[in-house]
Design a protein around this motif. Structure first.
Motif, PDB file in Angstrom:
ATOM      1  N   VAL A 247     -49.642  34.462   7.883  1.00 22.45           N
ATOM      2  CA  VAL A 247     -48.745  35.456   7.298  1.00 22.45           C
ATOM      3  C   VAL A 247     -47.536  34.731   6.708  1.00 22.45           C
ATOM      4  O   VAL A 247     -47.274  33.576   7.030  1.00 22.45           O
ATOM      5  N   ASP A 248     -46.781  35.430   5.848  1.00 23.72           N
ATOM      6  CA  ASP A 248     -45.595  34.815   5.255  1.00 23.72           C
ATOM      7  C   ASP A 248     -44.302  35.358   5.858  1.00 23.72           C
ATOM      8  O   ASP A 248     -43.220  35.175   5.306  1.00 23.72           O
ATOM      9  N   HIS A 249     -44.423  36.042   7.002  1.00 21.02           N
ATOM     10  CA  HIS A 249     -43.252  36.566   7.692  1.00 21.02           C
ATOM     11  C   HIS A 249     -43.565  36.632   9.190  1.00 21.02           C
ATOM     12  O   HIS A 249     -44.707  36.437   9.604  1.00 21.02           O
ATOM     13  N   ILE A 250     -42.552  36.899   9.982  1.00 18.88           N
ATOM     14  CA  ILE A 250     -42.738  36.996  11.429  1.00 18.88           C
ATOM     15  C   ILE A 250     -43.290  38.385  11.751  1.00 18.88           C
ATOM     16  O   ILE A 250     -42.669  39.396  11.411  1.00 18.88           O
ATOM     17  N   PRO A 251     -44.453  38.474  12.396  1.00 21.00           N
ATOM     18  CA  PRO A 251     -45.054  39.790  12.680  1.00 21.00           C
ATOM     19  C   PRO A 251     -44.175  40.646  13.590  1.00 21.00           C
ATOM     20  O   PRO A 251     -43.417  40.138  14.428  1.00 21.00           O
ATOM     21  N   GLY A 252     -44.322  41.948  13.429  1.00 20.11           N
ATOM     22  CA  GLY A 252     -43.559  42.881  14.250  1.00 20.11           C
ATOM     23  C   GLY A 252     -43.821  42.727  15.738  1.00 20.11           C
ATOM     24  O   GLY A 252     -42.911  42.912  16.559  1.00 20.11           O
ATOM     25  N   MET A 253     -45.049  42.370  16.118  1.00 14.52           N
ATOM     26  CA  MET A 253     -45.354  42.204  17.535  1.00 14.52           C
ATOM     27  C   MET A 253     -44.622  41.006  18.130  1.00 14.52           C
ATOM     28  O   MET A 253     -44.344  40.979  19.327  1.00 14.52           O
ATOM     29  N   VAL A 254     -44.300  40.001  17.324  1.00 19.73           N
ATOM     30  CA  VAL A 254     -43.489  38.877  17.815  1.00 19.73           C
ATOM     31  C   VAL A 254     -42.076  39.358  18.120  1.00 19.73           C
ATOM     32  O   VAL A 254     -41.483  39.004  19.150  1.00 19.73           O
ATOM     33  N   LEU A 255     -41.525  40.198  17.245  1.00 20.51           N
ATOM     34  CA  LEU A 255     -40.193  40.742  17.471  1.00 20.51           C
ATOM     35  C   LEU A 255     -40.190  41.663  18.686  1.00 20.51           C
ATOM     36  O   LEU A 255     -39.223  41.679  19.463  1.00 20.51           O
ATOM     37  N   LEU A 256     -41.255  42.402  18.876  1.00 17.51           N
ATOM     38  CA  LEU A 256     -41.359  43.271  20.043  1.00 17.51           C
ATOM     39  C   LEU A 256     -41.400  42.441  21.325  1.00 17.51           C
ATOM     40  O   LEU A 256     -40.772  42.796  22.342  1.00 17.51           O
ATOM     41  N   GLU A 257     -42.120  41.332  21.296  1.00 18.14           N
ATOM     42  CA  GLU A 257     -42.158  40.447  22.459  1.00 18.14           C
ATOM     43  C   GLU A 257     -40.797  39.814  22.701  1.00 18.14           C
ATOM     44  O   GLU A 257     -40.387  39.628  23.855  1.00 18.14           O
TER      45      GLU A 257
END
Length: 330
Positions: A247-257
């Motif tokens: 991906v070219d951005h940080i996934p939302g699930m990473v931010l949720l973690e």
């Protein structure tokens, strides 16, 4: 799949192939309608079949769908909390997968379109998250609350999901996201994102895993900054679950973690059982810029669960905010 608009092209039978040996199980399989598999991994934006939680779906009408899912007894990342409860974030991931499946399979969004997660809320019932002797079989009831279109093209979707386990409420969630065509996405994103030199910043050191409720440094998404309750997001694009595909951005699930780990750290480091999460995503988090994470413990009543506000900043702007409500496990 009952009453679905999605179709899979069957392989052609007009080929010269060696005949298969007769199977003694063929008759039994032909009459068994209880066989279970996952939905196609492409529909839920996963590269690994092992990360697909959904197993089937049925269209009831234009805005109502029934789905089924399964949670494994153990998972390499969504590890059971104290070995007792399924990780509530596996419920968040399951509900997230519903949106991309419906967008592609039922609302006609082509592959290659980008999804922008806008809001995610989740509440769980801990007594229904207990790990049993078999994987958790789940029934999901989905109602699309808002279907945004431009012409005949879906541009946004908001849906609510009820997760039932043996008929009992295990979790509920609400997600909204936008759908962006490749051309529009190109105009929205910085030009550097499409350059050959674009990539993640150097990998930073993790905080002590036990301080954020983890056992492996590889699963830690926070790096120390020297300031209390303030971290840099640790972006390991080699992580096989958080970065399941390029991906070219940080996934939302990473931010949720990151929100979960920030809440865990500020509440003492013991693994938490999140009871609820309210998360709002403001913009894409780019891979090539540091993302800073702050956590603030909010006041509470004597009998109320703990509540922590977690925010992420990048280039001076807010990337996401999350309110995590939790009780220490055990």
């Amino acid at each position: 799949m009952t009453a679905s608009t999605f179709r899979i092209e069957e392989p052609s039978t007009d080929q010269s192939t060696a005949p298969a040996a007769p199977s003694p199980f063929r008759a039994a399989v032909a009459h068994d309608r209880q066989l279970t598999t996952t939905v196609p991994r492409e529909l839920v934006h996963r590269a690994a079949v092992s990360e697909v939680m959904l197993t089937d779906w049925t269209r009831l009408d234009d805005t109502h769908f029934d789905l089924t899912a399964q949670w494994p007894r153990g998972h390499s990342f969504f590890t059971p909390v104290h070995g007792v409860h399924h990780d509530p974030l596996i419920a968040a991931e399951t509900i997230r997968q519903i949106g991309s499946l419906l967008a592609h399979a039922e609302f006609g969004v082509p592959f290659g379109h980008q999804f922008l997660l806008e809001e995610l809320s989740l509440t769980v019932q801990p007594e229904q998250l207990e790990v049993a002797q078999t994987p958790a079989a789940l029934d999901l009831e989905v109602q699309c609350k808002e279907v945004k279109t431009r012409g005949s093209r879906l541009v946004g979707l908001c849906y609510e999901t009820t997760v039932l386990r043996e008929g009992r409420l295990a979790a509920s969630g609400r997600i909204s996201f936008g759908c962006i065509s490749p051309a529009v996405y190109r105009r929205l994103r910085p030009e550097r994102v499409f350059g050959a030199e674009y990539g993640p910043i150097p990998l930073t050191a993790p905080v002590a895993p036990q301080s954020v409720g983890r056992t492996s440094p590889a699963d830690v998404v926070l790096s120390p900054t020297g300031e209390p309750n303030h971290w840099q997001l640790r972006v390991d694009t080699r992580h096989h679950v958080l970065f399941d595909h390029q991906v070219d951005h940080i996934p939302g699930m990473v931010l949720l973690e990151a929100a979960r780990q920030g809440a865990t750290a500020i509440l003492g480091g013991s693994p938490l059982l999140p009871l609820g999460i309210e998360c709002e995503f403001k913009k894409y988090a780019d891979l090539d810029r540091p993302c800073l994470i702050d956590a603030l413990r909010l006041p509470k009543g004597s009998c109320a669960p703990e509540t922590v506000l977690v925010t992420g900043h990048q280039d001076g702007g807010i990337v996401f905010t999350a309110t995590v409500t939790a009780e220490p496990a055990g």
